[in-house]
Design a protein around this motif. Structure first.
Motif, short mmCIF file in Angstrom:
data_model
loop_
_atom_site.label_atom_id
_atom_site.label_comp_id
_atom_site.label_asym_id
_atom_site.label_seq_id
_atom_site.Cartn_x
_atom_site.Cartn_y
_atom_site.Cartn_z
N PHE A 1 0.82 -1.21 0.00
CA PHE A 1 0.00 0.00 0.00
C PHE A 1 0.86 1.26 0.00
O PHE A 1 0.34 2.37 0.10
CB PHE A 1 -0.89 0.03 1.25
CG PHE A 1 -1.90 -1.09 1.34
CD1 PHE A 1 -2.69 -1.43 0.24
CD2 PHE A 1 -2.10 -1.78 2.54
CE1 PHE A 1 -3.64 -2.46 0.33
CE2 PHE A 1 -3.04 -2.80 2.64
CZ PHE A 1 -3.81 -3.14 1.53
N THR A 2 2.19 1.11 -0.07
CA THR A 2 3.07 2.27 0.13
C THR A 2 3.06 3.24 -1.03
O THR A 2 2.72 4.42 -0.87
CB THR A 2 4.53 1.81 0.37
OG1 THR A 2 4.56 0.94 1.48
CG2 THR A 2 5.44 3.02 0.62
N TYR A 3 3.44 2.76 -2.20
CA TYR A 3 3.71 3.69 -3.29
C TYR A 3 2.54 3.81 -4.25
O TYR A 3 1.82 2.85 -4.50
CB TYR A 3 4.96 3.28 -4.05
CG TYR A 3 6.20 3.42 -3.20
CD1 TYR A 3 6.65 4.68 -2.80
CD2 TYR A 3 6.89 2.29 -2.76
CE1 TYR A 3 7.77 4.81 -2.00
CE2 TYR A 3 8.02 2.43 -1.97
CZ TYR A 3 8.45 3.69 -1.59
OH TYR A 3 9.55 3.81 -0.79
N GLY A 4 2.41 5.01 -4.83
CA GLY A 4 1.37 5.25 -5.81
C GLY A 4 1.79 4.76 -7.17
O GLY A 4 1.85 5.52 -8.13
N PHE B 1 -5.46 7.63 -6.53
CA PHE B 1 -4.76 6.42 -6.06
C PHE B 1 -4.82 6.20 -4.55
O PHE B 1 -4.41 5.12 -4.09
CB PHE B 1 -3.27 6.52 -6.43
CG PHE B 1 -2.91 6.13 -7.83
CD1 PHE B 1 -3.89 5.92 -8.81
CD2 PHE B 1 -1.58 5.95 -8.19
CE1 PHE B 1 -3.55 5.55 -10.10
CE2 PHE B 1 -1.22 5.57 -9.49
CZ PHE B 1 -2.21 5.38 -10.44
N PHE B 2 -5.28 7.21 -3.77
CA PHE B 2 -4.99 7.18 -2.33
C PHE B 2 -6.19 7.37 -1.40
O PHE B 2 -7.12 8.10 -1.72
CB PHE B 2 -3.99 8.28 -1.98
CG PHE B 2 -2.74 8.25 -2.81
CD1 PHE B 2 -1.83 7.21 -2.68
CD2 PHE B 2 -2.49 9.25 -3.74
CE1 PHE B 2 -0.67 7.18 -3.45
CE2 PHE B 2 -1.34 9.23 -4.52
CZ PHE B 2 -0.43 8.18 -4.38
N ILE B 3 -6.07 6.73 -0.25
CA ILE B 3 -6.94 7.05 0.89
C ILE B 3 -6.04 7.45 2.05
O ILE B 3 -4.99 6.83 2.29
CB ILE B 3 -7.81 5.84 1.29
CG1 ILE B 3 -8.82 5.54 0.16
CG2 ILE B 3 -8.56 6.11 2.60
CD1 ILE B 3 -9.71 4.32 0.41
N ARG C 1 -10.62 0.93 -4.85
CA ARG C 1 -10.98 1.87 -3.77
C ARG C 1 -12.13 1.29 -2.94
O ARG C 1 -12.09 1.33 -1.70
CB ARG C 1 -11.40 3.22 -4.35
CG ARG C 1 -11.85 4.19 -3.26
CD ARG C 1 -12.84 5.24 -3.75
NE ARG C 1 -14.05 4.64 -4.33
CZ ARG C 1 -15.07 5.35 -4.77
NH1 ARG C 1 -15.05 6.67 -4.71
NH2 ARG C 1 -16.14 4.75 -5.28
N ASP C 2 -13.16 0.79 -3.61
CA ASP C 2 -14.32 0.27 -2.89
C ASP C 2 -13.93 -0.90 -1.99
O ASP C 2 -14.41 -1.00 -0.85
CB ASP C 2 -15.41 -0.15 -3.88
CG ASP C 2 -16.05 1.05 -4.57
OD1 ASP C 2 -15.86 2.19 -4.07
OD2 ASP C 2 -16.72 0.86 -5.60
N PHE D 1 -4.27 2.40 -3.08
CA PHE D 1 -5.01 1.22 -3.52
C PHE D 1 -4.71 0.90 -4.98
O PHE D 1 -5.27 -0.03 -5.56
CB PHE D 1 -6.53 1.40 -3.32
CG PHE D 1 -7.09 2.69 -3.88
CD1 PHE D 1 -7.35 2.84 -5.23
CD2 PHE D 1 -7.36 3.77 -3.04
CE1 PHE D 1 -7.86 4.02 -5.74
CE2 PHE D 1 -7.87 4.95 -3.54
CZ PHE D 1 -8.12 5.09 -4.90
N SER D 2 -3.78 1.66 -5.59
CA SER D 2 -3.56 1.55 -7.03
C SER D 2 -2.82 0.28 -7.43
O SER D 2 -3.20 -0.40 -8.38
CB SER D 2 -2.77 2.76 -7.52
OG SER D 2 -1.57 2.91 -6.78
#
Lengths: 403, 403
Positions: free
Chosen positions: B38-41, B330-332, B306-307, B376-377
């Protein structure tokens, strides 16, 4: 779109930012399609391995897409280089000795960004590569010229220049040289000079930046080992490129040197890792000796172009004109009789459908009025003779109008 | 290879050169393959249009090799962008308003090189994009933070900050903002705020640098026009990228703005024209609406991711944790109860096979200890739930050991 209304949109104070509009030389010139173009050292379009690159791309997209299309560095190309250099030069490199760059142009910029403060000195051979001088000027370096002859840079003159600069308290950051098939003169530095250069540089404690842009494009004879190969003191930074042997448009080159210098430049790159898409494809193309085979084919093509140009020079140049016979690379350097001005002559040549690079562009000091650089690389083989005939006529006319 | 023996190989005096080894963040991180990452976009590898890129390459190699493989600029990509922006944003651009760059990362660097002297100020929203802050620090700028909320940057706070800085005689060179699907928070700046931002920037005579990295990755609702589109004073510089919608590995992005600003940056590029090989291929890929269709498919994929992440958050996060619902990108962004330290917690997460970006990395000031960014990308759809479960367990453990 309007121009900005922000009055205080003050640019950075460096010469760089304020002169950027004038310094656009960085963007490479498109060749004039309707010219017999002797100006730029562009690779021959008829030699581009387009089909093989498409095939290499298809393979990479099928097998390596997750790496080649992601944020990444082109590791396979680094591995190819390490392997190639081991075989060719007999030196053993670690990953940290090598940085793949966006052409050798970026390598030159990174070295400047690493080493140069405004007012620092760089010593170059004269004449030298216009693009390097532009990069050094953008970095706000002072440029000092040392002459060269048919064996390359005059190392005694270099020694004296370095002594003089030290006496004056100047900070010389590096010596820039293109020892093999030099741009613009085509000369190759002898082994003896190479060793002497390293001795002088080490004695003066000055780094050497070796640019080997025309690597592999050998027409006859042999080329001495790289300065980098001869260096056991870690004082040589070396840059190379795939622009001449594979494709300039893929923007792939590299910087080599001691790990403490090279690894620092990696963090200075604007754009992260160098284009992995192009890098993976280049590595696939290059594998199993294909890059060497392709480079040999190119050497054959460029040798024929050189020979055609040499016979054109013999046939059409007036008495008093002199030129060298390069054993590789892209260029022949011509000296016309004193008093002729190749800058002035250029517009006449262009009107007649031929262009060339006035020699003054190759001197940081702007001298060399009676010299010109002829690139035989880009022009089609069957146009060279006609180009030389036109150029010979123009030079003769100039000489007569001068007389 | 030995390290250099040159004692006086003194680096350039800038922070840049001396800290370069530490500032390597520019080189993008490879994803840890054995992690729920979950770190990088990073864009989703499963979405790369590898086959279509191979086909586009085959076409370009057959029809445009002489341009795409030569020293050149990727003109077809500039033309595509001008056309696309006309249709999408209704603004009419000339070639001089646009520069294709090696990703938007290079665009950020060029803007700094054009505008920033050591000690100049840049105002950013907080939290913001780590990579931009790294670039601004390399340029030796001072960074001032302005908070943001669910409608984007707090423009009243910006106004006050600019007034304060002016009172103190500080030179603010630009405001950096990611108004749409912001990195790291995912929030989108409202139309009202966008207009207010432009009014404030113009009143203070400060340029705006708009970064629209997640353009087109819309999950629901609408996105207001670009700041650049709303700007009639030429005060917005805009950067975009093909890294999220086509392929990060092709290193293609762009800088837009008033001609007097953008045309100067062209001369500041290290490597000449941006990779024409990649650029011609990207333009061929993009033609006839294919890039938009592909971007729509990506939006569908990322919406599902995302969902999945949102339902994981609902299910596994402890009371007191808060997060936003991004409408694209890409992010939450997650805020945990005060007192939790996401930097400390990270090693535990990594041991359990999950990683994330501690929120402190997104604040120039280093605050945000109880926050984290979840991308989440990149992670596979079917790994998200498991990742969220592991993360939820670790956070609960931390809360219990804290209590």
């Amino acid at each position: 779109m309007t121009d900005t209304t922000i009055k205080q949109a003050s640019f950075a104070s460096s010469l760089l930012a304020n002169r950027a509009a004038q310094l656009k030389a960085g963007a490479a010139p498109a060749a004039a399609r309707d010219m017999i173009a002797f100006t730029y050292g562009l690779p021959a379009e008829e030699s581009f391995p387009a089909k093989e690159i498409a095939e290499a791309t298809a393979w990479v997209m099928q097998h390596q897409a997750a790496s080649a299309l992601q944020y990444n560095s082109p590791e396979p190309l680094s591995e190819f280089l390490i392997d190639y250099i081991r075989k060719e030069q007999g030196i053993e490199l670690a990953t940290q000795n090598l940085l793949v760059t966006a052409g050798s142009g970026q390598a030159l910029s990174l070295v400047c960004r690493l080493l140069i403060d405004k007012g620092d000195y760089i010593v170059v051979e004269a004449p030298t590569f216009l693009g390097a001088v532009t990069t050094f000027r953008k970095a706000e370096a002072e440029i000092v010229e040392v002459p060269l002859d048919e064996n390359g840079m005059d190392i005694d003159a270099l020694d004296k220049t370095l002594t003089d600069l030290r006496t004056q308290g100047k900070s010389v950051k590096f010596i820039y040289t293109i020892p093999t098939f030099q741009n613009p003169t085509g000369v190759t530095m002898s082994l003896e000079r190479r060793k002497h250069l390293l001795e002088v540089a080490e004695r003066h404690q000055v780094l050497v930046l070796e640019d080997d842009a025309y690597h592999g494009l050998l027409f006859e004879g042999e080329v001495p080992p790289w300065l980098w190969t001869l260096d056991d003191k870690g004082i040589v930074l070396h840059c190379g490129t795939f622009s001449k042997t594979l494709a300039a448009g893929m923007r792939l080159g590299w910087l080599g040197g001691s790990a403490d210098l090279v690894s620092r430049t990696a963090g200075l790159k604007d754009e992260g890792g160098t284009n992995p898409f192009a890098g993976y494809i280049a590595a696939k193309f290059a594998e199993n000796g294909r890059l060497e085979r392709h480079t040999n084919e190119l050497s054959n093509l460029y040798r024929r172009k050189r020979d055609r140009m040499l016979s054109g020079l013999e046939r059409y140049m007036p008495d008093g004109a002199r030129w060298n016979i390069p054993h590789g690379g892209f260029f022949i350097w011509v000296e016309l009789p004193e008093g002729l001005d190749t800058v002035k002559m250029l517009s006449k040549a262009v009107k007649s459908g031929v262009n060339y690079l006035p020699g003054t562009a190759c001197f940081a000091s702007g001298k060399g009025n009676n010299t010109l650089r002829l690139a035989f690389s880009f022009v089609k083989l069957d146009q060279i003779e006609q180009g030389m005939r036109i150029l010979g006529e123009i030079i003769r006319e100039e000489m007569e109008s001068d007389a």
